[in-house]
Design a protein around this motif. Structure first.
Motif, short mmCIF file in Angstrom:
data_model
loop_
_atom_site.label_atom_id
_atom_site.label_comp_id
_atom_site.label_asym_id
_atom_site.label_seq_id
_atom_site.Cartn_x
_atom_site.Cartn_y
_atom_site.Cartn_z
N ALA A 24 -20.92 -53.66 61.97
CA ALA A 24 -20.54 -52.25 62.02
C ALA A 24 -21.58 -51.37 61.33
CB ALA A 24 -19.16 -52.06 61.37
N LEU A 25 -22.02 -51.78 60.13
CA LEU A 25 -23.03 -51.00 59.41
C LEU A 25 -24.40 -51.08 60.09
CD1 LEU A 25 -22.15 -51.76 55.68
CD2 LEU A 25 -21.68 -49.69 57.00
N ALA A 26 -24.66 -52.21 60.76
CA ALA A 26 -25.93 -52.34 61.49
C ALA A 26 -25.98 -51.33 62.64
CB ALA A 26 -26.10 -53.76 62.01
N PHE A 27 -24.89 -51.21 63.40
CA PHE A 27 -24.84 -50.23 64.49
C PHE A 27 -24.83 -48.81 63.94
CE2 PHE A 27 -23.34 -53.86 67.06
CZ PHE A 27 -24.17 -53.70 68.15
N LYS A 28 -24.22 -48.61 62.78
CA LYS A 28 -24.25 -47.29 62.15
C LYS A 28 -25.68 -46.89 61.80
CE LYS A 28 -22.77 -44.66 58.10
NZ LYS A 28 -22.10 -44.71 56.78
N SER A 29 -26.42 -47.83 61.21
CA SER A 29 -27.82 -47.56 60.85
C SER A 29 -28.67 -47.30 62.09
CB SER A 29 -28.39 -48.74 60.06
OG SER A 29 -27.66 -48.95 58.87
N LEU A 30 -28.41 -48.07 63.16
CA LEU A 30 -29.13 -47.84 64.41
C LEU A 30 -28.80 -46.48 65.00
CD1 LEU A 30 -30.99 -48.92 66.64
CD2 LEU A 30 -28.99 -50.01 67.68
N ALA A 31 -27.56 -46.04 64.83
CA ALA A 31 -27.14 -44.72 65.34
C ALA A 31 -27.81 -43.58 64.61
CB ALA A 31 -25.63 -44.58 65.24
N GLU A 32 -28.39 -43.86 63.44
CA GLU A 32 -29.07 -42.82 62.66
C GLU A 32 -30.58 -42.82 62.89
OE1 GLU A 32 -27.89 -43.87 58.75
OE2 GLU A 32 -25.86 -43.01 58.92
N GLN A 85 -29.95 -45.42 70.62
CA GLN A 85 -29.33 -44.82 69.45
C GLN A 85 -27.99 -44.17 69.81
OE1 GLN A 85 -29.79 -41.05 69.04
NE2 GLN A 85 -28.58 -40.93 67.20
N LYS A 86 -27.92 -43.52 70.99
CA LYS A 86 -26.66 -42.91 71.43
C LYS A 86 -25.61 -43.97 71.73
CE LYS A 86 -28.84 -38.78 73.36
NZ LYS A 86 -29.07 -37.96 74.59
N GLU A 87 -26.03 -45.07 72.35
CA GLU A 87 -25.08 -46.16 72.61
C GLU A 87 -24.53 -46.72 71.30
OE1 GLU A 87 -23.92 -47.25 75.44
OE2 GLU A 87 -25.19 -46.17 76.86
N ALA A 88 -25.40 -46.89 70.31
CA ALA A 88 -24.95 -47.38 69.00
C ALA A 88 -24.02 -46.38 68.33
CB ALA A 88 -26.16 -47.67 68.11
N ALA A 89 -24.30 -45.08 68.52
CA ALA A 89 -23.45 -44.05 67.94
C ALA A 89 -22.05 -44.10 68.55
CB ALA A 89 -24.07 -42.67 68.17
N TRP A 90 -21.98 -44.35 69.85
CA TRP A 90 -20.67 -44.48 70.50
C TRP A 90 -19.91 -45.70 69.97
CZ3 TRP A 90 -20.53 -43.31 76.48
CH2 TRP A 90 -20.55 -41.93 76.67
N ALA A 130 -18.48 -50.44 75.21
CA ALA A 130 -19.89 -50.07 75.39
C ALA A 130 -20.50 -50.80 76.58
CB ALA A 130 -20.67 -50.38 74.12
N ALA A 131 -20.12 -52.07 76.76
CA ALA A 131 -20.65 -52.84 77.89
C ALA A 131 -20.15 -52.28 79.22
CB ALA A 131 -20.24 -54.31 77.75
N ASN A 132 -18.94 -51.73 79.23
CA ASN A 132 -18.37 -51.18 80.47
C ASN A 132 -18.98 -49.84 80.85
OD1 ASN A 132 -16.63 -53.36 80.82
ND2 ASN A 132 -14.99 -52.42 79.61
N ARG A 133 -19.44 -49.05 79.85
CA ARG A 133 -19.90 -47.71 80.19
C ARG A 133 -21.43 -47.56 80.23
NH1 ARG A 133 -17.45 -46.32 74.91
NH2 ARG A 133 -19.04 -46.66 73.34
N THR A 134 -22.17 -48.54 79.72
CA THR A 134 -23.62 -48.38 79.69
C THR A 134 -24.22 -48.51 81.09
OG1 THR A 134 -25.67 -49.24 78.73
CG2 THR A 134 -23.98 -50.85 79.26
N PRO A 135 -25.25 -47.73 81.40
CA PRO A 135 -25.90 -47.85 82.71
C PRO A 135 -26.93 -48.99 82.76
CG PRO A 135 -26.91 -46.06 81.48
CD PRO A 135 -25.77 -46.58 80.63
N SER A 136 -27.25 -49.58 81.61
CA SER A 136 -28.29 -50.60 81.53
C SER A 136 -27.70 -52.00 81.63
CB SER A 136 -29.08 -50.46 80.23
OG SER A 136 -29.95 -51.53 80.05
N ILE A 137 -28.17 -52.77 82.59
CA ILE A 137 -27.71 -54.16 82.73
C ILE A 137 -28.19 -55.00 81.55
CG2 ILE A 137 -27.86 -56.23 84.16
CD1 ILE A 137 -28.08 -54.43 86.59
#
Length: 308
Positions: free
Chosen positions: A150-158, A166-171, A190-197
């Motif tokens: 959770a904190l890893a994705f938070k740091s990536l979102a910043e 970064q936006k995907e991590a923020a979501w 996140a896997a369901n809404r991302t456009p990237s395979i």
């Protein structure tokens, strides 16, 4: 703390609309909410990261179509009444194009508006695929330091340097911190809404690693190495393609026009009475063909360029 979280949650749920979109929603909102395209446009705007309600976007597209049709009617009025009143008479053959103008312009405005989310989603997909290897290096470094996912994705979102990743991590962090969703469900969303395979595969692998009690640090490092190797291979292929394009550019855009201009000039000097047509050909080559060729090569190279 609870009040602050409620305020943040309310602000997230209330997606702001522009004044024009608000007017569109007031006029067509109720009918748009019953549209059969709600599911499609909801999926498209999520993938495109457009913060607009689906029914509001459909109402916006409908209004653009109506305005396009009104513009077409105004065009017919100008053609049939205003221009003849000014003494400008246009060929009657143009009526074949002018009469269906309201339908054509309205349909085009509607279709272009509905295609914008998919276009933005494709642009996001390219940016995510380009920056994902570097973002995974960041996540691997955070995991090595013993940071929770959770904190890893938070740091990536910043870290805005990672673009759409970064936006995907923020979501993902938003779902966990604001909506109190567990990390597995947040990753699945996140896997369901991302456009990237690629990002989808990475998230699904992370879900499997977490649920099976695996080592996330090793998984992040392994995926980072895999995507970095793939990225280097893509850059090598791009350089080879760029070499072919450079040779084509020299042949098509530099040598061929010069040869054509010299040949036309010689033919106009040797022949008689063809100076006007020769001059027209040189003007077309210089002011139409060459700019379009330069623009075409620039667009192709720009669309092919990978993230370095």
């Amino acid at each position: 703390m609870v009040k602050k979280r409620r305020k943040i949650k309310r602000r997230v749920l209330e997606m702001p609309l522009s004044k024009y979109q608000s007017i569109c929603y007031k006029i067509f909102g109720k009918r748009a909410s019953k549209s059969t395209q709600i599911a499609y446009i909801k999926r498209a705007i999520e993938r495109a990261y457009i913060e607009v309600r689906p029914e509001a976007y459909i109402a916006y597209a409908w209004m653009n179509g109506v305005i396009g049709a009104v513009a077409g009617v105004a065009f017919i009025f100008i053609y049939l009444f205003l221009l003849p009143g000014m003494g400008i008479i246009l060929p009657t053959k143009l009526l074949i194009i002018v009469i269906p103008a309201p339908i054509l312009i309205g349909a085009m405005a509607y279709l272009v508006t509905m295609m914008i989310p998919e276009s933005k989603a494709n642009s996001r997909k390219k940016d995510i695929d380009n920056k994902l290897p570097y973002a995974l290096n960041f996540l691997a470094a955070m995991a090595s330091a013993g940071v929770t996912p959770a904190l890893a994705f938070k740091s990536l979102a910043e870290q805005p340097i990672y673009g759409e990743v970064q936006k995907e991590a923020a979501w993902i962090y938003r779902d966990m911190s604001i909506f109190n969703i567990d990390i597995v469900t947040a990753l699945r969303n996140a896997a369901n809404r991302t456009p990237s395979i690629k990002f989808q595969e990475f998230i699904q692998g992370a879900i499997t690693t977490i649920t099976s009690g695996g080592d996330l640090k090793k998984y992040f490092f392994a995926k980072s190495e895999e995507y970095m190797r793939e990225n280097r291979r893509n850059q090598k292929e791009f350089l080879e393609t760029l070499g072919v394009l450079a040779e084509s550019y020299v042949t098509v855009v530099v040598a061929a026009p010069l040869f054509l201009i010299v040949m036309v000039s010689v033919m106009s000097m040797v022949g008689s009475g063809g100076g006007g047509s020769s001059l027209l050909i040189m003007y077309m080559v210089t002011f139409i063909m060459l700019p379009l060729a330069h623009l075409g090569f620039a667009v192709v190279i720009s669309s092919m360029s990978p993230e370095v």
